[in-house]
Design an enzyme around this catalytic site. Structure first.
Site, short mmCIF file in Angstrom:
data_model
loop_
_atom_site.label_atom_id
_atom_site.label_comp_id
_atom_site.label_asym_id
_atom_site.label_seq_id
_atom_site.Cartn_x
_atom_site.Cartn_y
_atom_site.Cartn_z
N HIS A 189 0.86 -1.18 0.00
CA HIS A 189 0.00 0.00 0.00
C HIS A 189 0.90 1.24 0.00
O HIS A 189 2.09 1.15 0.32
CB HIS A 189 -0.89 0.01 1.23
CG HIS A 189 -1.90 -1.09 1.25
ND1 HIS A 189 -2.92 -1.15 2.18
CD2 HIS A 189 -2.05 -2.19 0.47
CE1 HIS A 189 -3.66 -2.22 1.96
NE2 HIS A 189 -3.15 -2.87 0.93
N GLU A 222 1.09 3.68 2.06
CA GLU A 222 1.67 3.95 3.39
C GLU A 222 2.80 2.98 3.72
O GLU A 222 3.84 3.39 4.23
CB GLU A 222 0.57 3.86 4.46
CG GLU A 222 -0.53 4.89 4.30
CD GLU A 222 -1.70 4.44 3.44
OE1 GLU A 222 -2.76 5.06 3.53
OE2 GLU A 222 -1.55 3.45 2.67
N CYS A 232 -5.91 2.19 5.87
CA CYS A 232 -6.66 1.00 6.29
C CYS A 232 -6.02 0.43 7.56
O CYS A 232 -4.99 0.91 8.03
CB CYS A 232 -6.65 -0.04 5.17
SG CYS A 232 -5.04 -0.84 4.93
N CYS A 261 -2.32 -0.58 7.28
CA CYS A 261 -1.40 0.56 7.28
C CYS A 261 -1.31 1.21 8.66
O CYS A 261 -0.23 1.63 9.09
CB CYS A 261 -1.81 1.56 6.22
SG CYS A 261 -1.65 0.86 4.55
#
Length: 162
Positions: free
Chosen positions: A53, A55, A83, A86
């Site tokens: 992701h 992040e 999310c 993360c």
């Protein structure tokens, strides 16, 4: 630079990701002492890595650049609300503050019509509920075995000189 400038950089990374095959439009930056020390965007499909992701990529980049696992004193700026995966990565790394642009509801609405072959979505609300629960209490069945063998490895490592 201020929060809005860092958020704009995260959004610019999300736009770069949107134009990059195998990526999804999520970007993030890690900032320490007013300077960007890590950047990333979602490359899950390209890397065959569901944890890639924006992040987590920014955290990986910051840790590599700073040669540390401890990002205490850092802030993370994301194009979208992080999310549960993360958020957990930020907590493990010691990120002290987060700012984001689009909410999870905003992104869900904007991406609702995207076909599954283009984007593997998930139930973010369910993930958030389950992320903090002990393993086996969510959708993934769990079984524990060979405890003594695993603990022996942990204890040996703990006794080894640093």
């Amino acid at each position: 630079m201020n929060d809005e400038a860092f958020l704009r950089r995260a959004i610019a990374l999300s736009a770069e990701a949107a134009a990059t095959p195998g990526s999804e439009p999520f970007g993030a930056v890690v900032v320490k002492d007013g300077k960007v020390v890590g950047e990333g965007f979602n490359r899950s499909r390209a890397r065959h890595d569901p944890t890639s992701h924006g992040e987590t990529e920014a955290i990986r980049d910051a840790c590599a650049r700073l040669a540390t696992l401890d990002l205490s004193g850092c802030a993370l700026f994301s194009s979208c609300e992080p999310c549960a995966l993360c958020v957990a990565a930020m907590q493990i790394a010691g990120i002290g503050r987060v700012a984001y642009a689009a909410s999870l509801a905003d992104s869900a609405a904007a991406l609702a019509a995207v076909p599954a072959d283009k984007r593997r979505g998930g139930d973010v609300a369910a993930l958030r509920r389950e992320a903090g629960a002990p393993i086996g209490q969510g959708r993934i069945p769990a079984r524990q075995a060979l405890v003594a063998e695993a603990v022996a490895v942990l204890e040996a490592w703990a006794r080894a000189p640093a």
